[in-house]
Structure formats: C-alpha cells, structure tokens
Design a protein around this motif. Structure first.
Motif, PDB file in Angstrom:
ATOM      1  N   LEU A 114       0.809  -1.221   0.000  1.00  0.00           N
ATOM      2  CA  LEU A 114       0.000   0.000   0.000  1.00  0.00           C
ATOM      3  C   LEU A 114       0.843   1.272   0.000  1.00  0.00           C
ATOM      4  CD1 LEU A 114      -2.587  -1.072   2.740  1.00  0.00           C
ATOM      5  CD2 LEU A 114      -2.954  -1.051   0.262  1.00  0.00           C
ATOM      6  N   ALA A 115       2.165   1.124   0.094  1.00  0.00           N
ATOM      7  CA  ALA A 115       3.034   2.284   0.315  1.00  0.00           C
ATOM      8  C   ALA A 115       2.955   3.311  -0.808  1.00  0.00           C
ATOM      9  CB  ALA A 115       4.479   1.820   0.508  1.00  0.00           C
ATOM     10  N   GLY A 116       2.970   2.858  -2.059  1.00  0.00           N
ATOM     11  CA  GLY A 116       2.941   3.796  -3.176  1.00  0.00           C
ATOM     12  C   GLY A 116       1.676   4.626  -3.200  1.00  0.00           C
ATOM     13  N   GLU A 120       1.200   8.814  -2.564  1.00  0.00           N
ATOM     14  CA  GLU A 120       0.522   9.739  -3.482  1.00  0.00           C
ATOM     15  C   GLU A 120      -0.654  10.425  -2.805  1.00  0.00           C
ATOM     16  OE1 GLU A 120      -1.201   9.755  -8.079  1.00  0.00           O
ATOM     17  OE2 GLU A 120      -0.209   7.978  -7.234  1.00  0.00           O
ATOM     18  N   ARG A 121      -1.387   9.675  -1.984  1.00  0.00           N
ATOM     19  CA  ARG A 121      -2.524  10.263  -1.282  1.00  0.00           C
ATOM     20  C   ARG A 121      -2.068  11.315  -0.280  1.00  0.00           C
ATOM     21  NH1 ARG A 121      -4.416   5.867   0.124  1.00  0.00           N
ATOM     22  NH2 ARG A 121      -3.724   5.714   2.283  1.00  0.00           N
ATOM     23  N   ARG A 122      -0.931  11.079   0.365  1.00  0.00           N
ATOM     24  CA  ARG A 122      -0.456  11.995   1.401  1.00  0.00           C
ATOM     25  C   ARG A 122       0.193  13.246   0.822  1.00  0.00           C
ATOM     26  NH1 ARG A 122       0.159  11.211   7.072  1.00  0.00           N
ATOM     27  NH2 ARG A 122       0.200  13.347   7.848  1.00  0.00           N
ATOM     28  N   GLY A 124       0.171  14.140  -2.700  1.00  0.00           N
ATOM     29  CA  GLY A 124      -0.434  14.676  -3.915  1.00  0.00           C
ATOM     30  C   GLY A 124       0.418  14.492  -5.151  1.00  0.00           C
ATOM     31  N   VAL A 125       1.555  13.803  -5.022  1.00  0.00           N
ATOM     32  CA  VAL A 125       2.424  13.529  -6.171  1.00  0.00           C
ATOM     33  C   VAL A 125       2.792  12.052  -6.167  1.00  0.00           C
ATOM     34  CG1 VAL A 125       3.381  15.861  -6.200  1.00  0.00           C
ATOM     35  CG2 VAL A 125       4.523  14.075  -4.870  1.00  0.00           C
ATOM     36  N   ARG A 126       3.235  11.575  -7.314  1.00  0.00           N
ATOM     37  CA  ARG A 126       3.641  10.178  -7.398  1.00  0.00           C
ATOM     38  C   ARG A 126       4.994   9.975  -6.713  1.00  0.00           C
ATOM     39  NH1 ARG A 126       2.121   8.330 -13.614  1.00  0.00           N
ATOM     40  NH2 ARG A 126      -0.158   8.594 -13.410  1.00  0.00           N
ATOM     41  N   PRO A 127       5.180   8.810  -6.101  1.00  0.00           N
ATOM     42  CA  PRO A 127       6.476   8.549  -5.449  1.00  0.00           C
ATOM     43  C   PRO A 127       7.590   8.432  -6.472  1.00  0.00           C
ATOM     44  CG  PRO A 127       5.109   6.577  -5.450  1.00  0.00           C
ATOM     45  CD  PRO A 127       4.236   7.696  -5.925  1.00  0.00           C
ATOM     46  N   SER A 128       8.789   8.780  -6.062  1.00  0.00           N
ATOM     47  CA  SER A 128       9.944   8.699  -6.948  1.00  0.00           C
ATOM     48  C   SER A 128      10.333   7.244  -7.182  1.00  0.00           C
ATOM     49  CB  SER A 128      11.128   9.447  -6.332  1.00  0.00           C
ATOM     50  OG  SER A 128      11.568   8.771  -5.159  1.00  0.00           O
ATOM     51  N   SER A 129      11.152   7.025  -8.196  1.00  0.00           N
ATOM     52  CA  SER A 129      11.629   5.669  -8.471  1.00  0.00           C
ATOM     53  C   SER A 129      12.484   5.151  -7.319  1.00  0.00           C
ATOM     54  CB  SER A 129      12.429   5.651  -9.778  1.00  0.00           C
ATOM     55  OG  SER A 129      13.546   6.531  -9.698  1.00  0.00           O
ATOM     56  N   VAL A 130      13.208   6.050  -6.650  1.00  0.00           N
ATOM     57  CA  VAL A 130      14.024   5.641  -5.502  1.00  0.00           C
ATOM     58  C   VAL A 130      13.130   5.125  -4.380  1.00  0.00           C
ATOM     59  CG1 VAL A 130      15.616   6.430  -3.709  1.00  0.00           C
ATOM     60  CG2 VAL A 130      15.891   7.234  -6.062  1.00  0.00           C
ATOM     61  N   TYR A 131      12.042   5.821  -4.116  1.00  0.00           N
ATOM     62  CA  TYR A 131      11.104   5.396  -3.065  1.00  0.00           C
ATOM     63  C   TYR A 131      10.525   4.027  -3.400  1.00  0.00           C
ATOM     64  CZ  TYR A 131       7.150   5.552   0.192  1.00  0.00           C
ATOM     65  OH  TYR A 131       6.247   5.266   1.183  1.00  0.00           O
ATOM     66  N   LEU A 132      10.089   3.833  -4.636  1.00  0.00           N
ATOM     67  CA  LEU A 132       9.502   2.556  -5.037  1.00  0.00           C
ATOM     68  C   LEU A 132      10.542   1.439  -5.013  1.00  0.00           C
ATOM     69  CD1 LEU A 132       7.190   3.731  -7.966  1.00  0.00           C
ATOM     70  CD2 LEU A 132       6.537   3.156  -5.618  1.00  0.00           C
ATOM     71  N   ASP A 133      11.784   1.748  -5.396  1.00  0.00           N
ATOM     72  CA  ASP A 133      12.858   0.750  -5.313  1.00  0.00           C
ATOM     73  C   ASP A 133      13.110   0.349  -3.861  1.00  0.00           C
ATOM     74  OD1 ASP A 133      13.201   0.738  -8.030  1.00  0.00           O
ATOM     75  OD2 ASP A 133      15.004   1.996  -8.028  1.00  0.00           O
ATOM     76  N   ALA A 134      13.041   1.329  -2.961  1.00  0.00           N
ATOM     77  CA  ALA A 134      13.239   1.041  -1.539  1.00  0.00           C
ATOM     78  C   ALA A 134      12.148   0.115  -1.023  1.00  0.00           C
ATOM     79  CB  ALA A 134      13.256   2.346  -0.745  1.00  0.00           C
ATOM     80  N   PRO A 241       6.577  10.261   3.475  1.00  0.00           N
ATOM     81  CA  PRO A 241       5.557  11.106   2.828  1.00  0.00           C
ATOM     82  C   PRO A 241       4.880  12.070   3.793  1.00  0.00           C
ATOM     83  CG  PRO A 241       4.835   8.808   2.948  1.00  0.00           C
ATOM     84  CD  PRO A 241       6.279   8.831   3.305  1.00  0.00           C
ATOM     85  N   ALA A 242       4.707  11.659   5.044  1.00  0.00           N
ATOM     86  CA  ALA A 242       4.100  12.564   6.023  1.00  0.00           C
ATOM     87  C   ALA A 242       4.998  13.774   6.258  1.00  0.00           C
ATOM     88  CB  ALA A 242       3.856  11.828   7.335  1.00  0.00           C
ATOM     89  N   LEU A 243       6.296  13.541   6.396  1.00  0.00           N
ATOM     90  CA  LEU A 243       7.233  14.643   6.613  1.00  0.00           C
ATOM     91  C   LEU A 243       7.273  15.580   5.413  1.00  0.00           C
ATOM     92  CD1 LEU A 243      10.150  12.651   8.282  1.00  0.00           C
ATOM     93  CD2 LEU A 243       8.579  14.235   9.407  1.00  0.00           C
ATOM     94  N   LEU A 244       7.180  15.019   4.212  1.00  0.00           N
ATOM     95  CA  LEU A 244       7.140  15.853   3.013  1.00  0.00           C
ATOM     96  C   LEU A 244       5.892  16.735   3.005  1.00  0.00           C
ATOM     97  CD1 LEU A 244       8.310  13.423   0.174  1.00  0.00           C
ATOM     98  CD2 LEU A 244       9.581  15.341   1.149  1.00  0.00           C
ATOM     99  N   SER A 245       4.755  16.144   3.373  1.00  0.00           N
ATOM    100  CA  SER A 245       3.502  16.907   3.356  1.00  0.00           C
ATOM    101  C   SER A 245       3.508  18.022   4.387  1.00  0.00           C
ATOM    102  CB  SER A 245       2.313  15.971   3.592  1.00  0.00           C
ATOM    103  OG  SER A 245       2.318  15.459   4.916  1.00  0.00           O
ATOM    104  N   TRP A 246       4.301  17.851   5.454  1.00  0.00           N
ATOM    105  CA  TRP A 246       4.396  18.877   6.501  1.00  0.00           C
ATOM    106  C   TRP A 246       5.531  19.867   6.236  1.00  0.00           C
ATOM    107  CZ3 TRP A 246       4.622  14.451  10.579  1.00  0.00           C
ATOM    108  CH2 TRP A 246       3.343  13.885  10.717  1.00  0.00           C
ATOM    109  N   ASN A 247       6.293  19.650   5.158  1.00  0.00           N
ATOM    110  CA  ASN A 247       7.490  20.458   4.898  1.00  0.00           C
ATOM    111  C   ASN A 247       8.433  20.442   6.098  1.00  0.00           C
ATOM    112  OD1 ASN A 247       6.757  21.365   2.249  1.00  0.00           O
ATOM    113  ND2 ASN A 247       5.324  22.806   3.200  1.00  0.00           N
ATOM    114  N   SER A 248       8.561  19.278   6.700  1.00  0.00           N
ATOM    115  CA  SER A 248       9.386  19.148   7.898  1.00  0.00           C
ATOM    116  C   SER A 248      10.870  19.284   7.565  1.00  0.00           C
ATOM    117  CB  SER A 248       9.141  17.786   8.554  1.00  0.00           C
ATOM    118  OG  SER A 248      10.063  17.557   9.598  1.00  0.00           O
TER     119      SER A 248
END
Length: 268
Positions: A114-116, A120-122, A124-134, A241-248
């Motif tokens: 469910l990660a991908g 995207e839901r959190r 608003g953008v598609r995950p990077s290839s690095v994220y999906l590879d991880a 993704p949560a940290l990205l959405s918060w601009n942490s």
C-alpha cells in the motif's frame, strides 16, 4: 536540565469500529506506564491533533538533552520504561488483540503493498523511483528473513520515542508522554526514532541501549537486529511522505534513510 511539562495522550479515532481497540490501547498504556486517567476528552484544537484525544495526567519532569543516551543510568531507566510498556510480549502471544497483526511478516508485506498509493494520497504527487525501489527492496528482505520476523509478538508501542517525548523524574526514572501514535506492533518499533534522531550522535550508546533491551527481553541480539531493521524500514517508508507533506526540516534525514533502504536486500 530545564523543568518542562508534558501531557500523555492516546488518539481516539472517530470511526466507531476503532473505539474498542483504542480503549484497550488506552487501558494498556494505563497498566504498563503507570499513568492516571485525567479529566476525559479534549477537543482536537486543545491538543493540536486532527482527532479528539484522550488525555491522561499532566506529567512534570526534566527535558533530556539530545545526547542523553551517553548516560548509562538514563539508558537503564529508558529500557525499564519501555519494558513496562511492552510488557511480556516476548513470552506471551498478543496476536489476538484487535490491532495486533497475527503474523508480522504478512502485516509488513501488506503495508508495503500500500506504500505507493499512501505516498501519493499523502503528498499529492507520485512517489519517486528511488522510493519505489526502496519499498521493493524491503519487500524482498522481509521474504528472506520471515522466520526471524515471525518471532515478533505484537505489543503496545509508543511509536514516537525520542527526547522530546521523554521526561526524567527526580528519582531518575523516565516517563513517556504523548501517546497519540500508540499502536500494536513489534515492540522494537520503539527503538527506531531513538536511532535515527539520537544514534547519529553516538552509535556506541545506541547499541548499548539495544544490548540492554535484549538482556531484559531475553532474546537473541541478531534476531532483534533483523526485527529492528524491518520496523525501521516500515517506519521510514510510512514517515517520509508525512514529513514531506508537513514540509518538515527532518524530511532530508528520512530521504537519506530511503536511499539506504534500496540496498537492504543485499544485507543479511
């Protein structure tokens, strides 16, 4: 150390199906960490959360420095606190609890699948290839080490253990505050943020903490490290993704951890 105040809380979700599980989680917090039930429910704006939260007692104590793991006494106090919260997870099967995954590897694999979509839901953008590879690397690693991961009996974990949520008492004991992320997972989840946030200043001190935890839990350290690796991988994949959405400002640290996960399947 400066005196500060904290409030221990457990998030109550608005969906009726979750009330029983959350009530039992609250009961376990009370039982395991010694908090006393406070005045009841506070509106979400009072505690800065998206949901109404059950508030326990107000906890007073001293704030811990970032390098607190260097202290053998504080490490011992923290292990004692975590052991009390986690209970006898290493000798009793807790998988029948409402939020306890019956098989930890199955739970991990399901969450990774469910990660991908969650990313995207959190964000608003598609995950990077690095994220999906991880994510794929972690999935393969979980499959390889399934036998070790099956030994993880779910317990109530805090999931946000770091100096900001720890208060040391006058007798040297440590109290946990802010239980809004509490859930039923492998108890080694509670070592993850300690390593990411505090272990960078002293890997030796963090490993000493893990060693003491292994002694208390009476479990093999190699097995613990594999279970810990799985918990850390899931927390990083969830948290980024949560940290990205918060601009942490710490999103960069999590991004580095994501890159490290790409090569996890090469490890043992």
């Amino acid at each position: 150390m400066a005196r500060v105040h904290g409030v221990g809380i457990v998030k109550i979700y608005p969906r009726a199906s979750d009330y029983l599980a959350q009530a039992q989680a609250a009961a376990r917090v009370i039982d395991r960490s010694g908090v006393r039930v406070g005045p009841g429910l506070l509106a979400r704006h009072d505690v800065g959360l998206d949901h109404v939260a059950l508030v326990f007692e107000e906890v007073q104590g001293s704030k811990l420095p970032v390098a607190f793991l260097e202290s053998e006494e504080l490490r011992a106090s923290l292990v004692e606190t975590l052991s009390a919260l986690h209970g006898d997870h290493f000798s009793r099967d807790l998988s029948g609890d409402p939020q306890g995954p019956r098989e930890w590897p199955v739970f991990l694999t399901t969450q990774l699948a469910l990660a991908g979509a969650r990313f995207e839901r959190r964000t608003g953008v598609r995950p990077s290839s690095v994220y999906l590879d991880a994510v794929e690397s972690v999935r393969q690693w979980v499959a390889i080490h399934e036998a070790d991961l099956l030994t993880a009996a779910p317990a109530l974990v805090h999931r946000d253990v770091f100096s900001g949520n720890l208060l040391v008492q006058e007798d040297g004991s440590i109290r946990l505050i802010d239980f809004d992320l509490a859930a039923w997972y492998d108890p080694l989840f509670d070592l993850v943020k300690l390593q990411i946030i505090h272990g960078a200043t002293s890997q030796h001190a963090w490993r000493a903490l893990v060693s003491r935890y292994c002694q208390v839990a009476a479990i093999d350290q190699e097995q613990v490290m594999r279970r810990y690796t799985a918990s850390k991988a899931l927390e990083v994949i969830w948290g980024y993704p949560a940290l990205l959405s918060w601009n942490s400002p710490i999103a960069r640290t999590w991004a580095d951890e994501i890159e490290n996960l790409v090569s996890i399947r090469e490890g043992r």
